[in-house]
Design an enzyme around this catalytic site. Structure first.
Site, PDB file in Angstrom:
ATOM      1  CG  HIS A 231     -14.131  32.846  77.011  1.00 47.18           C
ATOM      2  ND1 HIS A 231     -12.841  32.814  77.635  1.00 47.18           N
ATOM      3  CD2 HIS A 231     -13.610  32.853  75.767  1.00 47.18           C
ATOM      4  CE1 HIS A 231     -11.682  32.528  76.603  1.00 47.18           C
ATOM      5  NE2 HIS A 231     -12.305  32.920  75.324  1.00 47.18           N
TER       6      HIS A 231
ATOM      7  CG  ASP B  71      -8.408  33.226  74.057  1.00 46.91           C
ATOM      8  OD1 ASP B  71      -9.901  33.226  73.986  1.00 46.91           O
ATOM      9  OD2 ASP B  71      -7.898  31.892  74.008  1.00 46.91           O
TER      10      ASP B  71
ATOM     11  CD  GLU C 247     -13.468  29.320  75.064  1.00 45.95           C
ATOM     12  OE1 GLU C 247     -13.400  28.882  73.910  1.00 45.95           O
ATOM     13  OE2 GLU C 247     -12.555  29.672  75.882  1.00 45.95           O
ATOM     14  CD  GLU C 248      -9.434  29.321  77.071  1.00 47.26           C
ATOM     15  OE1 GLU C 248      -9.226  28.107  76.673  1.00 47.26           O
ATOM     16  OE2 GLU C 248      -9.178  30.312  76.903  1.00 47.26           O
TER      17      GLU C 248
ATOM     18  CG  ASP D 181     -12.880  32.980  72.033  1.00 48.64           C
ATOM     19  OD1 ASP D 181     -11.833  33.345  72.229  1.00 48.64           O
ATOM     20  OD2 ASP D 181     -13.151  31.722  72.188  1.00 48.64           O
TER      21      ASP D 181
ATOM     22  CG  ASP E 257     -12.778  30.892  80.848  1.00 51.26           C
ATOM     23  OD1 ASP E 257     -13.308  31.573  80.052  1.00 51.26           O
ATOM     24  OD2 ASP E 257     -12.486  29.606  80.774  1.00 51.26           O
TER      25      ASP E 257
END
Length: 164
Positions: A34, A67, A109-110, A138, A36
């Site tokens: 991801h 991340d 994702e977040e 991740d 974001d």
């Protein structure tokens, strides 16, 4: 798409699906990542703008670099490098790509991967039909000089308990 309290519906960002190679004799590896980031405001204690790469004392600071933008880019760079080396040093010692690659890169994702489950269901018999392995990329860095590679993860278990 999520709906705000005032009724406004916000469109979800697109999930990027990519693939390289379609050899049915090779396994297919799907990489998930991801791009974001967690929300961040300077008033919450951040020293730099969350979306601007900033140099301080010779170090670069960027929101989401570990991340999870860095790990996503690392897989893409690895494939790109392998292909470039094959072109430059093509000989009997160079092998073709050992697997087919697929990539799933999302931007929610977040926030709980809104929309990803629906996409997985819709593409299960198409894009994902030949996937043999999935690598969840991740990761984080354990220190400035020690990256981590996630080679397994546990699933989620959700429970609801009502006591009367």
């Amino acid at each position: 798409s999520p709906q705000l309290p005032d009724g406004q519906v916000l469109p979800l960002p697109s999930v990027i699906l990519g693939e390289l190679g379609k050899d049915p004799q090779k396994p297919t590896v799907c990489f998930y990542g991801h791009v974001d980031v967690q929300p961040a405001k300077k008033e919450d204690g951040w020293n730099t703008d969350p979306y601007t790469l900033t140099e301080i004392d010779g170090n670069l600071y960027g929101r989401g670099a570990t991340d999870n933008k860095g790990p996503v880019l690392a897989w893409i760079n690895a494939v790109e490098t392998f292909r470039a080396l094959k072109l430059v040093y093509f000989s009997k010692f160079m092998q073709a790509m050992p697997v087919n690659f697929k990539f799933v890169i999302e931007g929610m994702e977040e926030a709980g991967s809104l929309g990803l489950e629906k996409l997985l269901e819709e593409e299960n018999q198409n894009f994902f039909s030949d996937v043999d392995y999935i690598v969840i990329s991740d990761n984080l860095w354990l220190s400035n000089k020690k990256p981590a590679l996630t080679y397994g993860s546990r699933g989620n278990a959700c429970f609801s308990v009502e006591v009367k």
